[in-house]
Design an enzyme around this catalytic site. Structure first.
Site, mmCIF file in Angstrom:
data_model
loop_
_atom_site.group_PDB
_atom_site.id
_atom_site.type_symbol
_atom_site.label_atom_id
_atom_site.label_comp_id
_atom_site.label_asym_id
_atom_site.label_seq_id
_atom_site.Cartn_x
_atom_site.Cartn_y
_atom_site.Cartn_z
ATOM 1 N N THR B 85 0.867 -1.183 0.000
ATOM 2 C CA THR B 85 0.000 0.000 0.000
ATOM 3 C C THR B 85 0.899 1.226 0.000
ATOM 4 O O THR B 85 1.594 1.496 0.981
ATOM 5 C CB THR B 85 -0.920 0.020 1.237
ATOM 6 O OG1 THR B 85 -1.789 -1.107 1.176
ATOM 7 C CG2 THR B 85 -1.766 1.294 1.271
ATOM 8 N N LYS B 160 -7.744 1.223 -2.120
ATOM 9 C CA LYS B 160 -7.256 0.831 -0.796
ATOM 10 C C LYS B 160 -7.282 2.018 0.160
ATOM 11 O O LYS B 160 -7.615 1.872 1.340
ATOM 12 C CB LYS B 160 -5.822 0.274 -0.909
ATOM 13 C CG LYS B 160 -5.144 -0.060 0.424
ATOM 14 C CD LYS B 160 -5.795 -1.240 1.157
ATOM 15 C CE LYS B 160 -5.191 -1.457 2.545
ATOM 16 N NZ LYS B 160 -3.875 -2.094 2.534
ATOM 17 N N LYS B 228 0.822 4.965 8.819
ATOM 18 C CA LYS B 228 1.554 4.995 7.540
ATOM 19 C C LYS B 228 0.556 5.181 6.398
ATOM 20 O O LYS B 228 0.751 6.020 5.504
ATOM 21 C CB LYS B 228 2.330 3.665 7.393
ATOM 22 C CG LYS B 228 3.293 3.576 6.235
ATOM 23 C CD LYS B 228 2.685 3.070 4.952
ATOM 24 C CE LYS B 228 2.402 1.577 4.979
ATOM 25 N NZ LYS B 228 1.819 1.138 3.663
#
Lengths: 281, 281
Positions: B85, B160, B228
């Protein structure tokens, strides 16, 4: 909401006296055998169980405590069931006042909207005396499918407020996520299909997401009513020294939606505000 | 994540060369017939399909573009599948660079956690050339159950990120709602049971709510990793002029959770911060 709920009791064979602020709204019930009562007190007079369902705390106070209200004429041993969503602390005060007359007052706010009321599939969250709850539970089963006894007086209201915090912030999650996706050129229907069954899934995403995409603002539950409930949430949070940063934020952005003329629209119209922030219209 | 995912391909009979930063982590794969490669470039050399799964954008950049990286040795016509990701805009840049060598790069971030990787039940969101997607789809089906083609390069990453916005803010909804309920004395297990099936329902409420109540911070997905991802969300939002007030708020409160030592705990440890704001500990 009250009319279809009372209709289920009537259909189940119970004898009903009904009072509404606008008499014509009782017509579907009186035409099926319910008796009209000119005041809340007249409706309560002689009744074993008294149900009420009105918008806000001052409305409940008026029905219960004003001249010709329920407290004046309610008989000892009766049970009052309040389906309105109002202040938990005010609810406890009402329960205390009725308790002095030998009357149990249950707070029994509902969720599930118009559709749930019509189909008898409401969720009903009940606070107050447990014996009184057990006594009225068979009647509640005519109106709802998920009936939960939450604890002492006020806990039905508190549970409903927890519900409103969840629906409001989860709605916000959907609005922000779809605005981000739209601004970045995603096919939003495909996006919802990809994510709805996983950890991002929610009732709000599955049910309101597709309406947001189509700008379908038809209300299941209006922003004005959600704001009424969030006012109670934030007031109760203040009374209990609880910081609710996200619920406060959503409340402010619903205010922007109201300012843009979306108060009578469904809560999914919050999407309009997020799109506006992203200059999408 | 990469190890069980590669394990499914190996079990399905594919010939695998594997490289990991820590060689011992490849042991379960090399013991079952995979060949060890000393560098990403060595793993990519001659391969038809190259999969990578590393934490963040700079890690992907290193694996792909550094000396002894994939770009140096990848053959024309190969397909690179990036399960990490990372930044959608960086992804598009990588895809362009590989395109110049006649190699298609697909972004294919995953969700479903360790459990999904082990059981082959991941959700995989794929962006990039559709023909390349169709070519590798049978391989992806060994690793996941919900495989979605999202569109051009970067749309897998964007989808995502939509997922991460949804899970973060919905998690916040659960934290605030349960803190409010706890502070006001509700039985939280009963509260969740009453609300989970209605409009307030979500995966986060059903799965993380019960862990919050028990202060079970065991990670499904850690706060450090969520942060993150939220950094990528907020950076991408800025690049696309999208205002995300609630996601920003949640990011800030996750920072408070990290400051309190909960970075390696599951995202449900955000509840700790809300409880702290309400002086519940």
């Amino acid at each position: 909401m009250g009319q279809p709920m009372a209709g289920h009791l009537l259909a189940a064979g119970y004898v009903l006296k009904v009072h509404t602020r606008t008499k014509s709204k009782a017509k579907p019930l009186t035409s099926k055998g319910a008796t009209w009562a000119a005041t809340p007190g007249e409706a309560a007079n002689g009744a074993d169980v008294i149900f009420l369902c009105v918008p806000d705390t001052p409305d409940v106070e008026k029905v219960l405590l004003a001249r010709d209200g329920v407290l004046e004429s309610v008989k000892k041993g009766a049970i009052v069931v309040d389906h309105s969503t109002i202040s938990p602390s005010a609810t406890r005060g009402f329960a205390t006042q009725f308790g002095k007359k030998g009357v149990k007052l249950l707070d029994a706010p509902i969720s599930g909207g118009d559709v749930g009321a019509r189909n008898g599939t409401l969720s009903i969250m009940v606070g107050g005396d447990e014996g009184a709850f057990k006594h009225v539970e068979p009647l509640l089963r005519h109106m709802g499918t998920t009936i939960t006894y939450c604890g002492g007086s006020g806990t039905g209201q508190l549970t409903k407020l927890v519900n409103q915090i969840l629906v409001s912030i989860t709605n916000m999650a959907v609005c922000e996520a779809l605005t981000f996706g739209k601004r970045n050129g995603l096919d939003l229907e495909r996006t919802i299909a990809a994510l709805a069954a996983g950890a991002a899934g929610s009732w709000q995403l599955a049910n309101l997401g597709p309406r947001m995409i189509k700008h379908d603002w038809k209300p299941g539950f209006t922003i004005d009513l959600q704001q009424k409930d969030l006012n109670i949430v934030l007031q109760t949070a203040e009374e209990s020294n609880t910081s609710l940063p996200a619920a406060s934020l959503v409340h402010q952005l619903f205010t922007a939606a109201q300012a843009a003329g979306h108060g009578k629209d469904g809560t999914q119209a919050l999407f309009y505000v997020l799109e506006k922030l992203a200059s999408l219209h």
